[in-house]
Design a protein around this motif. Structure first.
Motif, PDB file in Angstrom:
ATOM      1  N   LEU B  19     -10.197 -38.762 -64.606  1.00  0.00           N
ATOM      2  CA  LEU B  19      -9.008 -38.818 -63.749  1.00  0.00           C
ATOM      3  C   LEU B  19      -7.743 -38.475 -64.543  1.00  0.00           C
ATOM      4  O   LEU B  19      -6.854 -37.787 -64.041  1.00  0.00           O
ATOM      5  CB  LEU B  19      -8.873 -40.215 -63.129  1.00  0.00           C
ATOM      6  N   THR B  22      -7.668 -34.822 -64.916  1.00  0.00           N
ATOM      7  CA  THR B  22      -7.334 -34.186 -63.623  1.00  0.00           C
ATOM      8  C   THR B  22      -5.826 -34.246 -63.371  1.00  0.00           C
ATOM      9  O   THR B  22      -5.226 -33.260 -62.937  1.00  0.00           O
ATOM     10  CB  THR B  22      -8.088 -34.895 -62.472  1.00  0.00           C
ATOM     11  N   VAL B  23      -5.250 -35.407 -63.654  1.00  0.00           N
ATOM     12  CA  VAL B  23      -3.799 -35.561 -63.440  1.00  0.00           C
ATOM     13  C   VAL B  23      -3.030 -34.622 -64.367  1.00  0.00           C
ATOM     14  O   VAL B  23      -2.089 -33.924 -63.940  1.00  0.00           O
ATOM     15  CB  VAL B  23      -3.373 -37.035 -63.674  1.00  0.00           C
ATOM     16  N   GLY B  26      -3.713 -31.072 -63.205  1.00  0.00           N
ATOM     17  CA  GLY B  26      -3.185 -30.865 -61.858  1.00  0.00           C
ATOM     18  C   GLY B  26      -1.672 -30.796 -61.797  1.00  0.00           C
ATOM     19  O   GLY B  26      -1.113 -30.012 -61.034  1.00  0.00           O
ATOM     20  N   ILE B  27      -1.010 -31.603 -62.619  1.00  0.00           N
ATOM     21  CA  ILE B  27       0.458 -31.647 -62.533  1.00  0.00           C
ATOM     22  C   ILE B  27       1.132 -30.685 -63.523  1.00  0.00           C
ATOM     23  O   ILE B  27       2.117 -30.039 -63.191  1.00  0.00           O
ATOM     24  CB  ILE B  27       0.959 -33.100 -62.737  1.00  0.00           C
ATOM     25  N   ARG B  41      -0.649 -29.125 -55.663  1.00  0.00           N
ATOM     26  CA  ARG B  41      -1.139 -30.067 -56.687  1.00  0.00           C
ATOM     27  C   ARG B  41      -1.792 -31.303 -56.068  1.00  0.00           C
ATOM     28  O   ARG B  41      -2.566 -31.988 -56.728  1.00  0.00           O
ATOM     29  CB  ARG B  41       0.001 -30.474 -57.624  1.00  0.00           C
ATOM     30  N   LEU B  42      -1.483 -31.561 -54.820  1.00  0.00           N
ATOM     31  CA  LEU B  42      -2.148 -32.682 -54.133  1.00  0.00           C
ATOM     32  C   LEU B  42      -3.608 -32.365 -53.814  1.00  0.00           C
ATOM     33  O   LEU B  42      -4.384 -33.244 -53.465  1.00  0.00           O
ATOM     34  CB  LEU B  42      -1.388 -33.048 -52.851  1.00  0.00           C
ATOM     35  N   TYR B  44      -5.802 -31.664 -55.853  1.00  0.00           N
ATOM     36  CA  TYR B  44      -6.717 -32.174 -56.892  1.00  0.00           C
ATOM     37  C   TYR B  44      -7.067 -33.656 -56.707  1.00  0.00           C
ATOM     38  O   TYR B  44      -7.913 -34.173 -57.425  1.00  0.00           O
ATOM     39  CB  TYR B  44      -6.113 -31.931 -58.277  1.00  0.00           C
ATOM     40  N   ILE B  45      -6.393 -34.318 -55.791  1.00  0.00           N
ATOM     41  CA  ILE B  45      -6.756 -35.725 -55.546  1.00  0.00           C
ATOM     42  C   ILE B  45      -7.117 -36.012 -54.082  1.00  0.00           C
ATOM     43  O   ILE B  45      -7.926 -36.887 -53.803  1.00  0.00           O
ATOM     44  CB  ILE B  45      -5.660 -36.726 -55.994  1.00  0.00           C
ATOM     45  N   LEU B  94      -6.883 -44.239 -48.739  1.00  0.00           N
ATOM     46  CA  LEU B  94      -6.125 -43.414 -49.687  1.00  0.00           C
ATOM     47  C   LEU B  94      -6.074 -41.952 -49.221  1.00  0.00           C
ATOM     48  O   LEU B  94      -5.079 -41.255 -49.435  1.00  0.00           O
ATOM     49  CB  LEU B  94      -6.745 -43.513 -51.082  1.00  0.00           C
ATOM     50  N   SER B  98      -2.554 -40.197 -48.632  1.00  0.00           N
ATOM     51  CA  SER B  98      -2.186 -38.989 -49.388  1.00  0.00           C
ATOM     52  C   SER B  98      -2.062 -37.787 -48.450  1.00  0.00           C
ATOM     53  O   SER B  98      -1.203 -36.917 -48.656  1.00  0.00           O
ATOM     54  CB  SER B  98      -3.196 -38.720 -50.512  1.00  0.00           C
TER      55      SER B  98
END
Lengths: 64, 293
Positions: B19, B22-23, B26-27, B41-42, B44-45, B94, B98
């Motif tokens: 994770l 990924t963050v 992703g960011i 970018r959202l 990826y979650i 979640l 999101s």
């Protein structure tokens, strides 16, 4: 970057962190309580006192 | 069983590392999208969270089906179903949150009664109902059977959610990963980052379900022990009443409760199997050693 991306990541990762932490805390709490409940009856039924340091002597189990 | 604990711990660590990666990717690493800009970018979650919700409900469905099948009936399957559904509800919440955050800048609204959103909200409510059904007190076997039936009914909504974007006009884009055609609509570093998000979330799901299952096992043993203790106390009271009535000379006639002892020992063994030696007291033989005495 817009605040929406940060908010999205914060909600997902924050939510998972809170849930995971609560779950582990509940499991530890249940694990601490259980041996005492089990021992409360067992010494009486076996007619013997629990060994020193065991959950039944009031000290409770030792966390790893 | 110590190996199970180690495996669970390793899964948790891998999930956190995945994770984190990924963050970071992703960011800060992946490029913005041509149409959506940085909002991509959202991706990826949000889809990985939705995938885990589906996976969780699929596992709950399978475990419930196996529980209802007479040859494979086992209360452990019921606990797996309950654990998986609870984790699924968290991931669905979640996903909805999101998605709502993503919808505001993309569609101009936090919420719309779009088919995908509506069926997902219904899925959330259905599984909340399933969890409420599980918490209704009763005999564990009866509770497990009705929960299993509830899980099968709730699962009907899962394929409806997935195919809703194909069946009805929807604001929501089609799935980024099309399972039917095995196509991905993102490429390069974006695809790899999203794939990493899927793997990390799946590992996290395994870790959460592992802990939730262990908690359910502990609660089941505690409930069973509570009933045993209450029963033993009532029997002791009844025995003392009889002693007072019959006189101390008839002590030898008082029956014991031998039926309780093998049950207690069996549960102690189950607990040792479930928890390994983690909670045993330092310097002591622990429950496993003592139960043999």
């Amino acid at each position: 970057m817009s605040g929406y991306i940060e908010a999205g990541y914060a909600v997902v990762l924050g939510g998972l962190t809170v849930y995971g932490t609560l779950l582990v805390a509940r499991e530890r709490s249940a694990r601490r309580r259980l041996p005492e409940a089990l021992w409360r009856r067992r010494p009486a039924s076996h007619g013997a006192e629990p060994a020193a340091g065991s959950p039944g002597d009031g000290t409770g189990p030792t966390e790893p | 069983m110590r190996n199970t604990s180690l495996l669970l711990r390793a899964t948790g660590l891998l999930a956190v590392a995945g994770l984190g990666a990924t963050v970071w990717l992703g960011i800060w690493v992946t490029p913005p999208d041509e149409h959506m800009g940085n909002l991509v970018r959202l991706l990826y979650i949000h889809p990985p969270a939705a995938w885990v919700a589906f996976l969780a409900y699929g596992v709950a469905f399978l475990a419930s089906l196996l529980y209802l099948w007479p040859r494979t009936r086992d209360l452990r399957l019921d606990r797996v179903a309950g654990a998986s559904a609870e984790v699924g509800v968290v991931f669905t919440a979640l996903t909805l949150l999101s998605g709502s955050i993503w919808g505001r800048p993309t569609w101009g609204t936090w919420w719309t009664w779009d088919p995908l959103l509506t069926t997902t909200a219904l899925l959330f409510v259905l599984y909340l109902g399933y969890l409420a059904l599980r918490s209704v007190p009763g005999d564990p076997v009866v509770r497990a059977r009705r929960s299993a039936i509830g899980a099968l009914i709730a699962f009907i909504d899962v394929p409806i959610v997935y195919f809703s974007v194909d069946w009805w006009r929807s604001l929501h884009q089609p799935p980024t990963v099309d399972l039917a055609t095995r196509q991905m609509y993102v490429h390069g570093s974006m695809a790899w980052t999203m794939l990493l998000g899927f793997v990390a979330m799946t590992l996290l799901y395994c870790w959460l379900v592992g802990h939730r299952y262990r908690l359910a096992t502990l609660v089941a043993i505690a409930e069973s022990e509570g009933a045993e203790v209450a029963l033993a106390e009532r029997r002791a009271e009844a025995r003392s009443d009889r002693l007072v009535g019959a006189g101390l000379g008839r002590l030898a006639d008082v029956p014991s409760s031998p039926a309780l002892e093998p049950a207690g020992a069996a549960r102690a063994e189950t607990m040792v199997e479930t928890l390994g030696s983690e909670w045993r007291p330092e310097g002591g033989a622990g429950l496993a050693g003592s139960s043999a005495s």
